[in-house]
Design an enzyme around this catalytic site. Structure first.
Site, PDB file in Angstrom:
ATOM      1  CG  ASP A 291      16.261  75.231  17.314  1.00 27.84           C
ATOM      2  OD1 ASP A 291      15.192  74.421  17.143  1.00 27.84           O
ATOM      3  OD2 ASP A 291      16.574  75.580  18.184  1.00 27.84           O
ATOM      4  CB  SER A 292      14.460  70.646  14.076  1.00 23.06           C
ATOM      5  OG  SER A 292      13.269  71.048  13.503  1.00 23.06           O
TER       6      SER A 292
ATOM      7  CG  ASP B  27      12.629  77.430  16.852  1.00 23.48           C
ATOM      8  OD1 ASP B  27      11.703  77.780  17.534  1.00 23.48           O
ATOM      9  OD2 ASP B  27      12.577  76.130  16.490  1.00 23.48           O
TER      10      ASP B  27
ATOM     11  CE  LYS C 112       9.282  76.517  18.479  1.00 22.09           C
ATOM     12  NZ  LYS C 112      10.472  76.148  19.188  1.00 22.09           N
TER      13      LYS C 112
ATOM     14  CD  GLU D 163      14.441  75.274  22.587  1.00 20.36           C
ATOM     15  OE1 GLU D 163      15.240  74.988  23.384  1.00 20.36           O
ATOM     16  OE2 GLU D 163      14.163  74.731  21.443  1.00 20.36           O
TER      17      GLU D 163
ATOM     18  CD  GLU E 147      10.549  69.087  21.764  1.00 19.66           C
ATOM     19  OE1 GLU E 147      11.006  70.134  21.681  1.00 19.66           O
ATOM     20  OE2 GLU E 147      11.359  67.959  21.409  1.00 19.66           O
TER      21      GLU E 147
END
Ligand code: KIV
Length: 272
Positions: free
Chosen positions: A52-53, A91, A121, A123, A190
């Site tokens: 999602d970057s 993501d 993925k 978070e 991270e």
């Protein structure tokens, strides 16, 4: 532990666990479009993360929060069309899985069905355990993400190193163990202290892939635009730049402009 490299024609979630067992480090990178994904897939990369970057590097948002599920599916399907070998992890964007495990499953199914990605993925730790469990019941592989979780940036208030204090470090280790227990096939850590990351990697049988988490983990991930030096205003300590594409691209575009203006381009050989 053997360091001989096994050949993987197609990387799967099982290959990554196998790599950990055999001490082979996992190389992961982000990609968001067909052309770049095709280049990177030919280099032996193991995992491509449609991160999602994309919200930052592709769309120019300040955070990862604005990107939508439809936009992630658009990026992921372009990457899927390019890839022959790497495992493609996508993501789940902010707001598509937190707090509602049914919605989480729906979001993950849309990613798998509409993009053709291989895994998702998410978070977070214990607070999203229901969402993770429900996604796993559908046979969708899940990669966890702990430490600095950019979707929670407004809670943290800063992008600095996480889990330096004992309480947060203990919670992170507990969360990592929980994610493994729930059935996640791998975990991204991270921006956490290297000794904590090493402890997590040693405590788990699933691979731990670090970004700013030191070398004693099972693999590394970088954002493509950062490691190529296309972005140039973002300079965290963990980032190794392999090119200075910002400078090279600026020179190329400037030269093109100059050539057009001076009538140097196109020349006799460049026309019909
Ligand atoms: O979105 C992303 O690029 C990521 C990496 C930083 C791991 O989650």
């Amino acid at each position: 532990m053997s360091t001989a490299k096994k050949q993987y024609k197609r990387v799967t979630t099982k290959s990554l666990i196998d790599m950990k067992v055999h001490g082979e480090k996992i190389a992961m990178i982000t990609a968001y479009d067909y052309t770049m994904a095709k280049v990177v897939d030919n280099t032996g990369i193991d995992v491509i993360l449609v991160g999602d970057s994309a919200s930052n590097v592709m769309a120019g948002h300040e955070t990862t929060l604005p990107i939508t599920l439809d936009q992630m599916i658009y990026h992921a399907s372009a990457v899927v069309r390019a890839i022959k070998r790497a495992l493609i992890v996508v993501d789940l964007p902010f707001g598509t899985y937190q707090g509602d495990s049914r919605k989480a499953l729906e979001s993950a199914i849309r990613i798998m069905k509409e993009s053709g990605g291989h895994a998702v993925k998410l978070e977070g730790g214990s607070e999203i355990s229901e969402s993770i469990s429900r996604i796993l019941t559908a046979g969708i592989p899940v990669m966890g993400h702990l430490g600095l979780t950019p979707q929670s940036i407004y809670k943290f208030g800063t992008y600095t190193v996480r889990a330096k204090e004992t309480a947060e470090a203990e919670k992170l280790l507990e969360d990592a163990k929980l994610l493994e227990k729930l059935g996640c096939f791998a975990l991204v850590l991270e921006k956490v202290p290297a000794d904590l990351a090493a402890k997590v990697a040693k405590s788990l049988t699933i691979p731990v892939i670090g970004i700013g988490a030191g070398s004693v983990v099972d693999g590394q991930v970088l954002v493509m635009h950062d490691m190529l030096g296309i972005t140039h205003e973002f300079n965290p300590r963990f980032l190794r730049r392999y090119l200075n594409m910002y400078e090279q691209m600026t020179n190329a575009f400037s030269q093109y402009v100059a050539d057009v203006k001076s009538l140097d381009f196109p020349n006799e050989e460049e026309q019909y």
